[in-house]
Structures are given as structure tokens and as C-alpha cells.
Design an enzyme around this catalytic site. Structure first.
Site, PDB file in Angstrom:
ATOM      1  N   CYS A 175       1.281  -1.131   0.060  1.00  0.00           N
ATOM      2  CA  CYS A 175       0.528  -0.188  -0.072  1.00  0.00           C
ATOM      3  C   CYS A 175       0.870   1.109   0.110  1.00  0.00           C
ATOM      4  O   CYS A 175       0.492   2.165  -0.401  1.00  0.00           O
ATOM      5  CB  CYS A 175      -0.698   0.021   0.944  1.00  0.00           C
ATOM      6  SG  CYS A 175      -2.238  -1.838   0.749  1.00  0.00           S
ATOM      7  N   HIS A 315      -3.338   7.943   5.700  1.00  0.00           N
ATOM      8  CA  HIS A 315      -3.569   6.482   5.855  1.00  0.00           C
ATOM      9  C   HIS A 315      -5.128   6.036   5.401  1.00  0.00           C
ATOM     10  O   HIS A 315      -5.633   5.531   4.323  1.00  0.00           O
ATOM     11  CB  HIS A 315      -2.319   5.228   5.755  1.00  0.00           C
ATOM     12  CG  HIS A 315      -2.689   3.982   5.225  1.00  0.00           C
ATOM     13  ND1 HIS A 315      -2.393   3.949   3.432  1.00  0.00           N
ATOM     14  CD2 HIS A 315      -2.577   2.737   5.352  1.00  0.00           C
ATOM     15  CE1 HIS A 315      -1.930   2.780   2.759  1.00  0.00           C
ATOM     16  NE2 HIS A 315      -2.194   2.464   4.327  1.00  0.00           N
ATOM     17  N   HIS A 352      -9.863   2.316  -1.056  1.00  0.00           N
ATOM     18  CA  HIS A 352      -8.618   1.824  -0.796  1.00  0.00           C
ATOM     19  C   HIS A 352      -7.434   1.670  -2.077  1.00  0.00           C
ATOM     20  O   HIS A 352      -7.811   0.785  -2.197  1.00  0.00           O
ATOM     21  CB  HIS A 352      -8.033   0.541   0.292  1.00  0.00           C
ATOM     22  CG  HIS A 352      -6.559   0.634   0.281  1.00  0.00           C
ATOM     23  ND1 HIS A 352      -5.391   1.246  -0.545  1.00  0.00           N
ATOM     24  CD2 HIS A 352      -5.706   0.438   1.588  1.00  0.00           C
ATOM     25  CE1 HIS A 352      -4.371   1.051   0.785  1.00  0.00           C
ATOM     26  NE2 HIS A 352      -4.055   0.663   1.328  1.00  0.00           N
TER      27      HIS A 352
END
Length: 425
Positions: A175, A315, A352
């Protein structure tokens, strides 16, 4: 060369002169920004492939870009975002970019349709083994499939499309991938290896197999009935993240390079910090030390203090543990100053985007600095009492932001934070 052309460590200042973005909200900076600041979600029920039997049936898929498979979609979204960034920067000429390509992208592997083709070619209809798939691969010409599913094929195609120099650098750090690509480009410019670089983070891998894998990790939300309300970063009732797709692109240049050609400077990449977390493959160290160290490394690299930061593009995945650990890290670094900082998560609206997230969110962070509007964290109806932050709940906010952090904390303990700022007068 004057002092103002170097950063506080005596290195070339790295600036941004072009940006592009593609998400489930749409194509281009303006469409995305309008919807993002309007609190609109791009998360929806999946229609691109069968969802029967899946625990999670929603995602932020990019359905308006025709494609054949995940690496094909990754390439096409990267082309769209990259073209927008290069056009805005006004650099080079068509198909001739004066610098290297740094590409953040997901791992590439054959998907179920390709495996089914090989299984069919093997001549067997049941009890198919890996050896049978190899036999099937040798029975016909599958060279186009082989080329498409090479990791390096995406970077090669993009390098040809934009005419970048040297061998394209392709990287995958979970990520944190998009932010890692930015960091590599920044370091190349600081070392004086190039005056400009094209950075792209792209991910088009929201498919059945990926959904199954993340579901087995209990990482995904299962709020399938109301997709737009499923992603709830930092809310008390958050239950997991939403897979999504997209691409973000930035043209980076040294300050000298940009000024010499009269480019408009959109922002400054002041610092990049990283710190690995080896505690667990999917969990963060309980003491938060790697997250804390990553943020502090970014501030140290930028040569600024916590008091110099006004906004954090978090995040903020909406998973119970990740959000809590991010708060623990921010609270440790910023202390009492955290109460004066706005913290919001774009993932509440775009999901995401995995390997693309770091680049996309860097673009949105720079737009926040430029436009003076902080995108909201939507679906925030009940705050988690264990997370004491101003998450800009539900509605965008006008605010002057001169410096911000964009954070990426990935599976496997791959953490990268960026310090982004307005060009100093």
C-alpha cells in the site's frame, strides 16, 4: 546558484509541475476534486465480474476504461493520468519526456480466465494440476499472454508511450507503492541524476481473486447493502477497507530545472521518510515505533518540525487496527499540536487504491494546499472515542494549508510518508 535553490540539507529542491489522476470518481483532477470535496463516494456494487459467493461485493472499480485484464487496466489508467500530468507540466514533446519513469504498480500474475485457458489447452477437464497447466502452455502459442503478464511489461509500455529516458523503474511495496515511487524519483533528482522525472502509481487489480484473498484476511468491509457508506475511516463502527482502482501521476523536477523553462510550480516535495515494520505480515507493531519513526524520518528529511504541519492526508483505510495505529503514531509525533491539525482520509470516498494510493493521495494533498479546501472524511457519524483527532467529518472545510503530510502504511510493514508544501515566496 543561489541558496534558495537548495533545501535545508543543501540538496536540490524537488518541485511538482504537473499532476494527473483517475479514480472511480472520474478522470482528471477537476472531476475528481469536485466530487471529492463534495463528499461524493465512488464505491459501488461490482458489476464487472460475477460476485456470487463473495463476502464483499462492493469496490471502487474504474469501469469507464475498457480493458482486458488487470495489467491492461493498470497500463491504461497510468497512460491517462500520466498524459494529464505531462500536459499540465508542458514539458518535453509528445512521446519525448526528458527524464526517467518511476512506476508504482501491483504484482502481476495470471488471473482465473488465463488459467482456465491453459487448463482447457491441456486437454483435461478435471483434476488439473500445475503440470497440466504447463503442458497446456506448451501446446499453443501463448506468447501474447506471456508478454502481458510479465511485471516489466507495464513499465516498458508506458516508457514507450511517454518516451522517458533510461530503463523504467517499476516497484511494488504494497500500500506504500505510490509513495515509494515518488521517493525514488525525489532521491534521483537530489543526487543530480536527472532534472525531471515522471512518477506514476497505478493499480487495476480489483478482481475476484484479490477480493477473496483480502476477505480471507478479514480486511474488507462487508457493508454490501449501502456501498457509498461502507468506508468509515476513524469511525467507531468501521469494519474494513474497500478495494479500489485508480492512478495518480506527478511530474517532478528540480527547482532549477523547472524555473529555467518557466514552469508553474504546483508544490514542493520537501521530505520523504520510510521505516519498515517487521512485527507481522499484516499487523503493525503494537508500540507503533515503525509508524512513529516513519513520520519523524519524513519531517527530518524535510527539515521541519511537527509544529510546521497543518494537515495530514491520512492512510486511513477504515480497518479497526490500522486506523488506531495511525492515530497512535500521529499522537506520539505531534503531541498536543495534533489537536490543531486537520486529518482526513480520501479512502472514505475513493476506497483503497492499493499500489496507486500514495500517488493519488499526494495529488489530492497538493490540491488541498493549492485550493485551500480540505476534503472531508465521509461516513463519520460516530467518532471512535479511542481516536482523538479532527478528521474533518463529512463536510469539506476551507483552510489555509502551507505544509501537509501524506501517509502510506502498507501490509508487510512497508511505510512511507511524504512532506508536501506550498512553494515558499
Amino acid at each position: 546558484m543561489t541558496k534558495s535553490m537548495k533545501d535545508r540539507h543543501g540538496r536540490p529542491i524537488v518541485v511538482v509541475t504537473g499532476m494527473g489522476v483517475v479514480t472511480s470518481l472520474g478522470q482528471g483532477k477537476e472531476e475528481n476534486w469536485t466530487k471529492l470535496t463534495g463528499g461524493q463516494s465512488g464505491i459501488h456494487t461490482i458489476t464487472r465480474f460475477p460476485i456470487e459467493g463473495l463476502r464483499t461485493t462492493i469496490a471502487g472499480t474504474v469501469d469507464f476504461v475498457p480493458h482486458d485484464n488487470a495489467p491492461d487496466l493498470t497500463t491504461k489508467m497510468a497512460e491517462l493520468a500520466g498524459a494529464e500530468a505531462v500536459t499540465e507540466a508542458g514539458i518535453g514533446s509528445e512521446g519525448s519526456f526528458p527524464g526517467p519513469l518511476f512506476l508504482g504498480m501491483p504484482p502481476v500474475e495470471m488471473e482465473w480466465p488465463q488459467r482456465q485457458q491453459l487448463a482447457k489447452a491441456s486437454g483435461k477437464t478435471e483434476g488439473i494440476t500445475y503440470a497440466d497447466l504447463i503442458k497446456g502452455a506448451h501446446s499453443q502459442d501463448f506468447s501474447s499472454m506471456q508478454t502481458r503478464f510479465l511485471f516489466g511489461s507495464v513499465g516498458d509500455e508506458l516508457a514507450d508511450r511517454f518516451g522517458t529516458t533510461g530503463a523504467p523503474i517499476s516497484i511494488s511495496t504494497a500500500c506504500a507503492t505510490g509513495a515509494t515511487a515518488i521517493q525514488l524519483a525525489v532521491e534521483a533528482i537530489r543526487r543530480g541524476e536527472t532534472g525531471a522525472a515522471l512518477v506514476i502509481g497505478a493499480d487495476g487489480s480489483a478482481n475476484q481473486e484479490s477480493l477473496v484473498r483480502f476477505s480471507l484476511l478479514s480486511a474488507l468491509s462487508t457493508r454490501n447493502e449501502k456501498p457509498e457508506a461502507a468506508a468509515r475511516p476513524f469511525a467507531k463502527d468501521r469494519d474494513g477497507f474497500i478495494m479500489a482502482e485508480g492512478a495518480g501521476a506527478l511530474v517532478l523536477e528540480s527547482y532549477d530545472h523547472a524555473k529555467a523553462r518557466g514552469a508553474k510550480i504546483l508544490g514542493v516535495v520537501e521530505g520523504c521518510g520510510e521505516m519498515a515494520d517487521s512485527f507481522h505480515r499484516t499487523r503493525s507493531s503494537p508500540d507503533g515505533a515503525p509508524v512513529i519513526g516513519c513520520i519523524r524520518n519524513a519531517l527530518e528529511d524535510a527539515g521541519v518540525t511537527p509544529a510546521d504541519v497543518q494537515y495530514v492526508n491520512a492512510h486511513g483505510t477504515s480497518t479497526p487496527e490500522n486506523d488506531k495505529m495511525e492515530y497512535v503514531g500521529l499522537a506520539a509525533v505531534f503531541g498536543d499540536h495534533l489537536s490543531k491539525i486537520a486529518v482526513s482520509s480520501n479512502k472514505s470516498m475513493i476506497g483503497h487504491t492499493l499500489s496507486a494510493a500514495g500517488a493519488i493521495e499526494a495529488v489530492f494533498t497538493l490540491m488541498t494546499i493549492d485550493r485551500g479546501v480540505i476534503p472531508p472524511t465521509i461516513n463519520h457519524s460516530e467518532a471512535d472515542p479511542a481516536i482523538g483527532m479532527d478528521v474533518v467529518p463529512n463536510v469539506a472545510r476551507k483552510a489555509k494549508v502551507d505544509r501537509a503530510i501524506s501517509s502510506s502504511f502498507g501490509f508487510g510493514g512497508q511505510n512511507v510518508c511524504l512532506v508536501l508544501a506550498r512553494e515558499q515566496a
